[in-house]
Design a protein around this motif. Structure first.
Motif, PDB file in Angstrom:
ATOM      1  N   ARG A   1       1.376   2.626  -3.692  1.00 18.36           N
ATOM      2  CA  ARG A   1       0.611   2.323  -4.179  1.00 18.36           C
ATOM      3  C   ARG A   1       0.194   3.538  -5.655  1.00 18.36           C
ATOM      4  NH1 ARG A   1       0.101   5.675   0.042  1.00 18.36           N
ATOM      5  NH2 ARG A   1      -0.912   7.728  -0.331  1.00 18.36           N
ATOM      6  N   GLN A   2       1.040   4.383  -5.543  1.00 16.49           N
ATOM      7  CA  GLN A   2       0.923   5.295  -6.731  1.00 16.49           C
ATOM      8  C   GLN A   2       2.030   4.997  -7.691  1.00 16.49           C
ATOM      9  OE1 GLN A   2       0.705   9.395  -5.226  1.00 16.49           O
ATOM     10  NE2 GLN A   2      -1.484   8.634  -3.814  1.00 16.49           N
ATOM     11  N   THR A   3       2.483   3.854  -7.607  1.00 15.48           N
ATOM     12  CA  THR A   3       4.110   3.824  -8.245  1.00 15.48           C
ATOM     13  C   THR A   3       3.924   2.459  -8.969  1.00 15.48           C
ATOM     14  OG1 THR A   3       4.926   2.405  -6.404  1.00 15.48           O
ATOM     15  CG2 THR A   3       5.950   5.072  -6.404  1.00 15.48           C
ATOM     16  N   GLY A   4       2.841   1.561  -8.293  1.00 17.52           N
ATOM     17  CA  GLY A   4       2.632   0.597  -9.087  1.00 17.52           C
ATOM     18  C   GLY A   4       3.304  -1.063  -9.136  1.00 17.52           C
TER      19      GLY A   4
ATOM     20  N   LYS B   1       1.077  -1.128   0.275  1.00 21.67           N
ATOM     21  CA  LYS B   1       0.345  -0.304   0.221  1.00 21.67           C
ATOM     22  C   LYS B   1       0.860   1.192  -0.315  1.00 21.67           C
ATOM     23  CE  LYS B   1      -4.851  -0.464  -0.470  1.00 21.67           C
ATOM     24  NZ  LYS B   1      -5.227   0.410  -1.303  1.00 21.67           N
TER      25      LYS B   1
ATOM     26  N   GLU C   1      -6.075  13.993  -9.183  1.00 18.37           N
ATOM     27  CA  GLU C   1      -6.193  13.355  -9.808  1.00 18.37           C
ATOM     28  C   GLU C   1      -8.119  13.162  -9.601  1.00 18.37           C
ATOM     29  OE1 GLU C   1      -3.856  10.386 -13.115  1.00 18.37           O
ATOM     30  OE2 GLU C   1      -3.099  10.635 -11.109  1.00 18.37           O
TER      31      GLU C   1
ATOM     32  N   GLU D   1      -1.971  -2.175 -11.164  1.00 14.76           N
ATOM     33  CA  GLU D   1      -2.396  -0.330 -11.886  1.00 14.76           C
ATOM     34  C   GLU D   1      -2.385   0.161 -10.674  1.00 14.76           C
ATOM     35  OE1 GLU D   1      -6.965   1.051 -13.381  1.00 14.76           O
ATOM     36  OE2 GLU D   1      -6.447  -0.935 -13.837  1.00 14.76           O
ATOM     37  N   LYS D   2      -1.696   1.544 -10.686  1.00 11.57           N
ATOM     38  CA  LYS D   2      -1.217   2.026 -10.051  1.00 11.57           C
ATOM     39  C   LYS D   2      -2.221   3.240  -9.659  1.00 11.57           C
ATOM     40  CE  LYS D   2       0.464   5.867 -12.681  1.00 11.57           C
ATOM     41  NZ  LYS D   2       1.996   6.887 -13.404  1.00 11.57           N
ATOM     42  N   GLU D   3      -2.123   3.265  -8.191  1.00  9.51           N
ATOM     43  CA  GLU D   3      -3.729   4.390  -7.656  1.00  9.51           C
ATOM     44  C   GLU D   3      -3.419   5.970  -8.153  1.00  9.51           C
ATOM     45  OE1 GLU D   3      -4.958   4.599  -3.485  1.00  9.51           O
ATOM     46  OE2 GLU D   3      -4.180   2.247  -3.296  1.00  9.51           O
ATOM     47  N   LYS D   4      -4.457   6.618  -8.599  1.00  9.88           N
ATOM     48  CA  LYS D   4      -4.570   7.325  -8.716  1.00  9.88           C
ATOM     49  C   LYS D   4      -4.058   8.539  -7.816  1.00  9.88           C
ATOM     50  CE  LYS D   4      -7.846   6.919 -13.052  1.00  9.88           C
ATOM     51  NZ  LYS D   4      -9.040   7.331 -13.214  1.00  9.88           N
ATOM     52  N   VAL D   5      -3.934   9.331  -7.958  1.00 11.85           N
ATOM     53  CA  VAL D   5      -3.638  10.857  -6.748  1.00 11.85           C
ATOM     54  C   VAL D   5      -4.406  11.540  -6.584  1.00 11.85           C
ATOM     55  CG1 VAL D   5      -1.301  10.872  -7.423  1.00 11.85           C
ATOM     56  CG2 VAL D   5      -1.895  12.340  -8.769  1.00 11.85           C
ATOM     57  N   GLN D   6      -4.295  12.002  -5.463  1.00  7.76           N
ATOM     58  CA  GLN D   6      -5.511  12.081  -4.874  1.00  7.76           C
ATOM     59  C   GLN D   6      -5.996  14.082  -5.976  1.00  7.76           C
ATOM     60  OE1 GLN D   6      -6.735  11.664  -2.562  1.00  7.76           O
ATOM     61  NE2 GLN D   6      -8.667  13.341  -2.368  1.00  7.76           N
TER      62      GLN D   6
END
Length: 367
Positions: free
Chosen positions: A183-186, A180, A273, A266-271
């Motif tokens: 999460r934003q790097t994938g 977690k 976005e 699949e990386k999470e989108k940043v806040q």
């Protein structure tokens, strides 16, 4: 239902949690969440937090909620295991020896909690060996580690506590925590020996055992869709793993020694976005929606519900009591206030009519 987010500094992931069960991990991270949102009230010590039996009971599902012996056993086990868990830090220090200063690198091992007390109500206060009924616990945070929980700077991990608790399997929960924070790097790569240690995998497990009994079940859990807070979620979309050799090249069928393991998803989108998408969606909804008499009637009905209190069970089978505050028509979210934790929270609905129906059911005692 409040979407409770558990945040803690990423250094916490470096603490070894030896042989923690699912229930113990659930309790530990629920306690961390409560510590972040609570004020110390025990013995006027700013580092000590008290949790009564009722508080702890609410952290468990129904089958444990009113069982004193079971909850006492889990707390005792958590206490025993957590004092085996250590955190090693390296820090530069200056020593003064014979009036000369010497720069050294100190390797220190410290516990997160300095005290973890099980509390009982005795039949006789003067008989120290007479324990009657389990009453609760008190936790004293090591001041050296206060930053892990309370001082959340840029380097933090974020996950939904309900999502974490809903996961099945201690290995799945540990892997969830480790991934977690990326999460934003994938993707994340572990050294193989480090991975075995972090996951607390027995030395006797062969590669095929790790695949069949740990990795594949964990991936099934972490890629499964769940409905939490009336929202469909997948913890890690398209999560997969690859074992790598010493050159970090794929190692099919273990032909070479496994030196690394790589996880990709699949990386999470940043806040930013997510907020931009939310604004676009709200604007589109407002543009396409034509108010009707049903909308007007729903607003009139909702005015009668403002300020009332409703009781309901959340996804953890925990009883919540909330005061109805308002309804956000742009995001279709019901604003509520939880007096126990002195905090507002939102419950998403399809529309105001659905929110009214839900409130009416709770007022009738339908849980």
């Amino acid at each position: 239902m409040q979407d409770i987010v558990c945040k803690y500094h990423n250094d916490f992931n470096k603490i070894k949690l030896p042989n923690f069960t699912e229930l113990e991990q659930n309790l530990l991270f629920t306690l961390i969440t409560r510590i972040r949102t609570s004020k110390p009230e025990y013995w006027n010590d700013p580092h000590t937090f008290y949790f009564g039996f009722g508080d702890i009971s609410e952290m468990f599902s129904k089958e444990y909620r009113h069982n004193h012996n079971e909850i006492e056993h889990i707390c005792a086990s958590l206490k025993h295991k957590f004092f085996k868990a250590d955190f090693t830090i390296l820090c530069r220090e200056t020593l003064k020896i014979n009036n000369q200063e010497k720069e050294v690198l100190a390797e220190r091992t410290i516990n997160l909690f300095t005290e973890f007390a099980l509390l009982y109500v005795p039949e006789n206060l003067y008989d120290s060996g007479n324990k009657k009924e389990f009453y609760g616990i008190s936790l004293t945070i090591n001041p050296r580690f206060e930053y892990l929980i309370n001082q959340l700077i840029n380097n933090f991990t974020r996950f939904e506590l309900a999502e974490f608790i809903a996961l099945s399997g201690k290995y799945t929960k540990t892997l969830y925590r480790q991934l977690k924070q990326f999460r934003q790097t994938g993707s994340r790569i572990f050294k193989w020996d480090e991975f075995l240690e972090i996951m607390d995998i027995p030395d006797s497990y062969r590669q095929i055992d790790i695949d069949q009994q740990i990795l594949k079940p964990a991936l099934r859990e972490l890629t499964a869709e769940r409905n939490l807070f009336d929202t469909k979620r997948i913890p890690f979309k398209d999560l997969k793993y690859t074992k790598l050799d010493k050159n970090q090249q794929p190692n099919p069928r273990g032909r070479n020694k496994v030196c690394f393991i790589k996880f990709e998803w699949e990386k999470e989108k940043v806040q930013e976005e997510l907020e931009a998408e939310s604004r676009e969606r709200i604007a589109e909804n407002l543009k396409n929606h034509i108010p009707t008499s049903d909308d007007y009637n729903a607003k009139q009905e909702f005015e009668n519900y403002k300020g009332v209190e409703v009781s309901f069970y959340d996804s953890n089978n925990r009883l919540r009591i909330a005061e109805i505050k308002d309804f956000d028509n742009e995001t279709n979210q019901l604003l509520c206030y939880d007096k126990k934790v002195n905090q507002n929270f939102y419950i998403p609905f399809e529309n105001l009519q659905k929110a009214n129906t839900w409130i009416a059911e709770k007022l009738k005692g339908i849980y």
